[in-house]
Design a protein around this motif. Structure first.
Motif: not given
Length: 124
Positions: A56-67, A81-92
């Protein structure tokens, strides 16, 4: 670390990989007035729960992409600064999380980390 959830708190989206990251995590946990950092993941995660989350990880990536658009262009420095964390998490999620979860599944199922180069459990 990243921010989010119902109360917009910090959360750790991957294990620290360097000494500096470990120190940053320990410092954040020590300074957290709400005691939200816990070392109780093994009591909450089962192999089935890990596999369910992965499917179900697609829900997480959709949430990150929405923010990301809002936080990237925010007037608030903490959101930028948190946007950088969003990018890092999506890449991870795309590039490294699957392998780390397979190692974690091994530990959950066998009670220890793999000591040789044998096969790891599948995420299915």
């Amino acid at each position: 670390m990243l921010y989010g959830g119902e109360y917009f708190g910090e959360y750790v989206y991957r294990q620290p990989a360097t000494t500096a990251e470990v120190l940053n995590l320990v410092t954040a946990a020590q300074e957290d007035p709400y005691r939200g950092y816990a070392g109780d993941g093994d009591s909450r995660w089962t192999p089935e729960a890990v596999r369910d989350w992965w499917r179900d990880r697609g829900r997480v990536t959709e949430y990150l992409e929405s923010l990301l658009p809002r936080w990237s262009s925010s007037d608030r420095p903490d959101e930028r600064e948190a946007a950088e964390g969003l990018r890092d998490f999506a890449a991870y999620i795309t590039e490294g999380l699957g392998g780390d979860l397979r190692q974690y599944l091994f530990r959950l199922e066998e009670g220890c980390y793999r000591k040789n180069s044998g096969p790891l459990p599948e995420l299915r």
